[in-house]
Design a protein around this motif. Structure first.
Motif, short mmCIF file in Angstrom:
data_model
loop_
_atom_site.label_atom_id
_atom_site.label_comp_id
_atom_site.label_asym_id
_atom_site.label_seq_id
_atom_site.Cartn_x
_atom_site.Cartn_y
_atom_site.Cartn_z
N CYS A 48 0.97 -1.06 -0.16
CA CYS A 48 0.11 0.04 0.04
C CYS A 48 0.73 1.23 0.05
CB CYS A 48 -0.91 -0.05 1.23
SG CYS A 48 -2.07 1.07 1.32
N GLU A 51 -0.92 8.59 -2.42
CA GLU A 51 -0.74 9.59 -3.49
C GLU A 51 -1.42 11.05 -3.17
OE1 GLU A 51 0.06 8.12 -8.12
OE2 GLU A 51 -2.02 8.04 -6.99
N TRP A 58 -4.83 10.20 -1.23
CA TRP A 58 -5.57 9.01 -1.45
C TRP A 58 -4.70 7.58 -1.32
CZ3 TRP A 58 -10.56 8.82 -3.22
CH2 TRP A 58 -10.95 10.01 -3.51
N LYS A 60 -3.70 3.87 -2.00
CA LYS A 60 -4.04 2.86 -3.23
C LYS A 60 -3.25 1.59 -2.69
CE LYS A 60 -4.64 6.14 -6.48
NZ LYS A 60 -4.26 6.53 -7.92
N ASN A 61 -3.76 0.43 -3.54
CA ASN A 61 -3.40 -0.87 -3.16
C ASN A 61 -3.86 -1.41 -1.73
OD1 ASN A 61 -2.63 -1.10 -5.64
ND2 ASN A 61 -0.27 -0.76 -5.12
N CYS A 62 -4.65 -0.92 -0.93
CA CYS A 62 -5.16 -1.43 0.05
C CYS A 62 -6.67 -2.35 0.15
CB CYS A 62 -5.48 -0.24 1.14
SG CYS A 62 -6.01 -0.69 2.73
N ASP A 78 -10.82 -3.25 -3.38
CA ASP A 78 -9.44 -2.62 -3.92
C ASP A 78 -9.83 -1.17 -4.27
OD1 ASP A 78 -8.23 -4.89 -3.43
OD2 ASP A 78 -8.85 -5.69 -5.52
N ARG A 79 -10.76 -0.40 -3.95
CA ARG A 79 -10.95 1.14 -4.49
C ARG A 79 -9.88 1.84 -3.71
NH1 ARG A 79 -13.52 4.84 -1.27
NH2 ARG A 79 -14.61 3.76 0.76
N PRO A 80 -9.59 3.03 -4.32
CA PRO A 80 -8.78 4.07 -3.72
C PRO A 80 -9.41 4.62 -2.57
CG PRO A 80 -8.75 4.30 -5.98
CD PRO A 80 -9.73 3.38 -5.65
N LYS A 81 -8.90 4.86 -1.47
CA LYS A 81 -9.67 5.47 -0.05
C LYS A 81 -9.13 6.83 -0.05
CE LYS A 81 -10.01 0.83 1.28
NZ LYS A 81 -9.73 0.53 -0.36
N LYS A 82 -9.98 7.96 0.25
CA LYS A 82 -9.34 9.18 0.72
C LYS A 82 -9.00 9.28 2.05
CE LYS A 82 -11.02 13.99 0.33
NZ LYS A 82 -12.05 14.87 0.08
#
Length: 154
Positions: A48, A51, A58, A60-62, A78-82
């Protein structure tokens, strides 16, 4: 950890692969089934990273596994999380990451007063010889602990 905190997951690989210079406590924007899944410990984030996109951070890869007891309308694992930070903190982090060699890595997830928080580290990559030195130090400390324990036993 302090009062009111419960560690959910820790990225030990990040501590081995990177020098962690600063850490920031961030909130994370999640859906309902994601929260329940994280509280059950269904979280994986070895590769993870974070970015900065349009002055927002955000992750990513979490991977947060689907909650088994939720309905058909489950979240995308696998969605990007803010991440939720103050604007001044984002500016400070942006200046640091723009330097060569720095990156943002989530170091741990934990509960604080019922809310899921992310410990975000501003990290610089270790070279191979730094990793070998860390392994050597760990082995030496382990040997010292063994000898100490043997002397206590008699």
């Amino acid at each position: 950890m302090a009062e009111g905190r419960k560690l959910i997951a820790e990225n030990r690989k990040a501590r081995f692969d990177y020098f962690i210079e600063d850490t920031y406590e961030c909130g994370i924007q999640l859906e309902g089934s994601e929260v329940k899944s994280i509280k059950n410990g269904n979280l994986s984030f070895p590769d993870c990273f974070a970015e900065i996109i349009n002055n927002e951070i955000w992750i990513k890869n979490c991977h947060i596994s689907e909650y088994s007891f939720s309905s058909v309308f489950n979240h995308n694992p696998d969605r990007p999380k803010k991440l939720l930070l103050h604007r001044e903190e984002i500016k400070k982090i942006t200046r640091k990451v723009e330097e060569k060699g720095y990156t943002l890595i989530p170091v741990g997830f934990y509960l604080k007063d019922g809310l899921i928080k992310v410990s975000l580290g501003v990290c610089k990559g270790k070279k191979q010889f730094d990793k070998r030195a860390a392994i050597k130090d760990r082995d030496i400390n382990r040997e010292v602990q063994r000898e100490f324990a043997n002397k206590l036993r008699g």
